[in-house]
Design an enzyme around this catalytic site. Structure first.
Site, PDB file in Angstrom:
ATOM      1  N   ALA A 203     -22.160  50.063  60.713  1.00  0.00           N
ATOM      2  CA  ALA A 203     -23.289  49.729  59.837  1.00  0.00           C
ATOM      3  C   ALA A 203     -22.932  48.703  58.765  1.00  0.00           C
ATOM      4  CB  ALA A 203     -23.828  51.001  59.195  1.00  0.00           C
ATOM      5  N   TYR A 301     -26.101  61.952  46.800  1.00  0.00           N
ATOM      6  CA  TYR A 301     -25.328  62.972  46.094  1.00  0.00           C
ATOM      7  C   TYR A 301     -25.589  62.865  44.599  1.00  0.00           C
ATOM      8  CZ  TYR A 301     -21.237  65.667  44.603  1.00  0.00           C
ATOM      9  OH  TYR A 301     -20.403  66.585  44.019  1.00  0.00           O
ATOM     10  N   TYR A 311     -15.434  61.265  41.869  1.00  0.00           N
ATOM     11  CA  TYR A 311     -16.244  60.597  42.900  1.00  0.00           C
ATOM     12  C   TYR A 311     -16.300  59.127  42.499  1.00  0.00           C
ATOM     13  CZ  TYR A 311     -20.002  60.305  46.410  1.00  0.00           C
ATOM     14  OH  TYR A 311     -20.755  60.021  47.521  1.00  0.00           O
ATOM     15  N   GLY A 350     -17.873  70.716  53.098  1.00  0.00           N
ATOM     16  CA  GLY A 350     -16.516  70.312  53.504  1.00  0.00           C
ATOM     17  C   GLY A 350     -16.486  69.508  54.789  1.00  0.00           C
ATOM     18  N   SER A 351     -17.194  68.387  54.803  1.00  0.00           N
ATOM     19  CA  SER A 351     -17.207  67.523  55.998  1.00  0.00           C
ATOM     20  C   SER A 351     -15.934  66.683  56.022  1.00  0.00           C
ATOM     21  CB  SER A 351     -18.416  66.597  55.932  1.00  0.00           C
ATOM     22  OG  SER A 351     -18.257  65.734  54.817  1.00  0.00           O
TER      23      SER A 351
HETATM   24  P1  NAD Z   1     -19.310  62.951  57.808  1.00  0.00           P
HETATM   25  O1  NAD Z   1     -17.888  62.591  57.851  1.00  0.00           O
HETATM   26  O2  NAD Z   1     -19.799  63.985  58.763  1.00  0.00           O
HETATM   27  O3  NAD Z   1     -20.272  61.691  57.981  1.00  0.00           O
HETATM   28  C1  NAD Z   1     -19.960  60.392  57.559  1.00  0.00           C
HETATM   29  C2  NAD Z   1     -20.102  59.519  58.800  1.00  0.00           C
HETATM   30  O4  NAD Z   1     -20.115  58.167  58.423  1.00  0.00           O
HETATM   31  C3  NAD Z   1     -18.940  59.683  59.781  1.00  0.00           C
HETATM   32  O5  NAD Z   1     -19.443  60.068  61.044  1.00  0.00           O
HETATM   33  C4  NAD Z   1     -18.327  58.306  59.855  1.00  0.00           C
HETATM   34  O6  NAD Z   1     -17.825  57.999  61.134  1.00  0.00           O
HETATM   35  C5  NAD Z   1     -19.539  57.443  59.505  1.00  0.00           C
HETATM   36  N1  NAD Z   1     -19.237  56.091  59.060  1.00  0.00           N
HETATM   37  C6  NAD Z   1     -18.355  55.692  58.112  1.00  0.00           C
HETATM   38  N2  NAD Z   1     -18.383  54.356  58.005  1.00  0.00           N
HETATM   39  C7  NAD Z   1     -19.306  53.900  58.904  1.00  0.00           C
HETATM   40  C8  NAD Z   1     -19.789  52.620  59.263  1.00  0.00           C
HETATM   41  N3  NAD Z   1     -19.319  51.514  58.688  1.00  0.00           N
HETATM   42  N4  NAD Z   1     -20.721  52.535  60.232  1.00  0.00           N
HETATM   43  C9  NAD Z   1     -21.203  53.642  60.839  1.00  0.00           C
HETATM   44  N5  NAD Z   1     -20.791  54.880  60.527  1.00  0.00           N
HETATM   45  C10 NAD Z   1     -19.858  55.008  59.564  1.00  0.00           C
HETATM   46  O7  NAD Z   1     -19.595  63.398  56.308  1.00  0.00           O
HETATM   47  P2  NAD Z   1     -20.900  63.920  55.567  1.00  0.00           P
HETATM   48  O8  NAD Z   1     -20.401  64.512  54.311  1.00  0.00           O
HETATM   49  O9  NAD Z   1     -21.767  64.710  56.449  1.00  0.00           O
HETATM   50  O10 NAD Z   1     -21.626  62.551  55.175  1.00  0.00           O
HETATM   51  C11 NAD Z   1     -22.935  62.231  55.577  1.00  0.00           C
HETATM   52  C12 NAD Z   1     -23.721  61.749  54.377  1.00  0.00           C
HETATM   53  O11 NAD Z   1     -23.901  62.837  53.475  1.00  0.00           O
HETATM   54  C13 NAD Z   1     -23.039  60.651  53.574  1.00  0.00           C
HETATM   55  O12 NAD Z   1     -24.002  59.725  53.142  1.00  0.00           O
HETATM   56  C14 NAD Z   1     -22.482  61.407  52.384  1.00  0.00           C
HETATM   57  O13 NAD Z   1     -22.266  60.586  51.253  1.00  0.00           O
HETATM   58  C15 NAD Z   1     -23.606  62.389  52.172  1.00  0.00           C
HETATM   59  N6  NAD Z   1     -23.281  63.541  51.308  1.00  0.00           N
HETATM   60  C16 NAD Z   1     -22.206  64.317  51.560  1.00  0.00           C
HETATM   61  C17 NAD Z   1     -21.923  65.402  50.724  1.00  0.00           C
HETATM   62  C18 NAD Z   1     -20.761  66.309  50.994  1.00  0.00           C
HETATM   63  O14 NAD Z   1     -20.374  67.078  50.120  1.00  0.00           O
HETATM   64  N7  NAD Z   1     -20.200  66.290  52.174  1.00  0.00           N
HETATM   65  C19 NAD Z   1     -22.760  65.676  49.630  1.00  0.00           C
HETATM   66  C20 NAD Z   1     -23.870  64.847  49.406  1.00  0.00           C
HETATM   67  C21 NAD Z   1     -24.126  63.782  50.247  1.00  0.00           C
END
Ligand code: NAD
Length: 425
Positions: A203, A301, A311, A350-351
């Site tokens: 992306a 977030y 962060y 905890g992803s």
């Molecule tokens: P995740 O690791 O499951 O998902 C992140 C994904 O982004 C991964 O699959 C990774 O391969 C992909 N990615 C990274 N760079 C990329 C690129 N250039 N092109 C395409 N894909 C790319 O982790 P998650 O925590 O589920 O994250 C998903 C969303 O949730 C993110 O936007 C994250 O900021 C948001 N989020 C996470 C939390 C948390 O505590 N985990 C809290 C709030 C928001």
């Protein structure tokens, strides 16, 4: 019809439609019936019987005048301090550090089997979602929000197409093929969630012309093609025609572990490029291949609007941009294609991405101790179900919104386990 009956019917029509001109009333009434029927048709038929979102029946209680002690802020503060004190005393008695004890007695956070157990899937299969096509970007394992959203969309009857980051694609497809995710793929009827197709995607690049030589020749990208945002959208259109749902569940900040004061220009811009502009780019390219009435969502977030030390690397700025863009894109995409754009502000999970930041367990602990829904671990499926709702016709009036799914943590103004609130007397 007798004249008395006609008059009665006529009066009823006037009362129902409010039409001033009595002669127009019958036609206005029939128009109204048609309008009502049309609105009705947008309700998913399966939900008519048992709507999971139906508010509970509230039996009104007789009004009671609040006693003076109840409204006195002084007494309020004192009683709160007393409650906190007794909590601290109890904790001291069991010899525990504040906030630490609860987590050990809770379900493990990272057990995928547990987190995605089928009984969690209360989102109904609905006729309005059946056959809808969803493109979900940001799934590379079964631990993150993208997976949970995919699962809830599949459960609701959608066809799910994935966009997986190119460097993570190989291992994801291998694990999928070998059945590593089978337990997490289980839907409520026992069948396994299927992906219509998994596309390689990065992306950060809009078109192939944007891709620098070192990435074109990088071995982590070898063997894959057409993975820029524009190419990916073209492939999806070629294979599936128009889609209905667009999910952006990805983020990346190479300097996330650095405080903002130490973040480089490149690190900051990379965070914005991968985590915010990627959303704009996706909507630019996928918007034209989305059906009217479709919906796009992303994940944000709390660090966008409150200070979350740790962060860093510009990730807090990236989330602030994502939320602001959600509003502008809601307006522009709404007017241009008739689609809705929302974002979900999720609590800590905890992803894989979150673990890379380094303090996610502390954030989960903090939330368990301080959120209004304390001691209830946040499940990725709760975000998935909200996403499925936001993308369904049930949310047809919601756009440009940021919806918090964080056990209510965002609403707190005080950490209930703060040491400064403890008193020795
Ligand atoms: P995740 O690791 O499951 O998902 C992140 C994904 O982004 C991964 O699959 C990774 O391969 C992909 N990615 C990274 N760079 C990329 C690129 N250039 N092109 C395409 N894909 C790319 O982790 P998650 O925590 O589920 O994250 C998903 C969303 O949730 C993110 O936007 C994250 O900021 C948001 N989020 C996470 C939390 C948390 O505590 N985990 C809290 C709030 C928001």
């Amino acid at each position: 019809m007798s004249s008395a009956m006609a008059t009665q019917q006529f009066t009823a029509n006037v009362l129902r439609t409010g039409a001033r001109n009595a002669r127009k009333a019958p036609r206005a009434a029939s128009r109204m019936t048609v309008r009502a029927a049309q609105t009705d048709l947008t309700l998913p038929i399966d939900l008519r019987g048992e709507c999971p979102f139906r508010p509970p029946v509230v039996v009104p209680r007789p009004m009671r005048r609040p006693s003076p002690t109840r409204i006195s802020p002084r007494i309020d503060a004192r009683s709160m301090r007393r409650r906190l004190q007794s909590l601290a005393t109890r904790r001291r008695r069991i010899g525990a550090r504040p906030g630490r004890r609860q987590i050990s007695t809770l379900r493990p956070q990272n057990d995928a089997t547990d987190r995605y157990r089928s009984s969690d899937l209360s989102f109904p299969r609905s006729s309005s979602s059946t056959g809808k096509k969803a493109f979900v970007a940001g799934v590379a394992d079964d631990q993150g929000f993208g997976w949970a959203i995919s699962k809830c969309l599949a459960q609701a009857g959608c066809e799910v197409i994935l966009g997986t980051w190119v460097p993570a694609l190989n291992i994801f497809e291998t694990s999928l093929r070998r059945g590593k995710f089978d337990e997490s793929r289980k839907l409520s009827d026992g069948s396994l969630m299927e992906f219509a197709k998994v596309y390689p995607m990065d992306a950060v690049f809009d078109t192939y012309d944007d891709v620098p030589e070192e990435i074109r020749t990088n071995k982590r990208y070898a063997g894959n093609e057409k993975w820029t945002v524009a190419e990916c959208a073209e492939q999806v259109e070629k294979d599936f025609g128009k889609i209905d749902i667009l999910v952006h569940s990805l983020a990346n900040g190479p300097e996330v572990a650095k405080p903002l004061l130490e973040t480089s220009r490149n690190g900051y811009l990379a965070a914005l490029s991968a985590s915010s502009y990627s959303k704009v780019s996706m909507l630019q390219r996928f918007g034209p291949i989305m059906n009217k009435g479709g919906a796009a969502i992303s994940l944000t977030y709390l660090a966008s609007e409150r200070i979350i030390p740790g962060y860093g690397g510009g990730m807090s700025s990236a989330k602030a941009a994502l939320e602001s863009d959600t509003q502008v894109l809601a307006y522009e995409a709404g007017r241009k294609w008739g689609i809705r754009v929302n974002t979900i502000s999720a609590g800590p999970l905890g992803s894989r991405a979150a673990k890379a930041i380094g303090f996610i367990d502390d954030m989960i602990n903090y939330s368990l101790t301080n959120a209004p829904l304390a001691e209830k671990p946040l499940s990725a499926m709760e975000i998935g179900q909200t996403a499925a709702f936001l993308c369904s016709p049930l949310a047809s009036g919601i756009t440009g919104s940021c919806i918090y799914v964080d056990n209510g943590l965002h609403a707190m103004g005080l950490a209930t386990d703060a040491k400064s609130l403890e008193r020795s007397d």
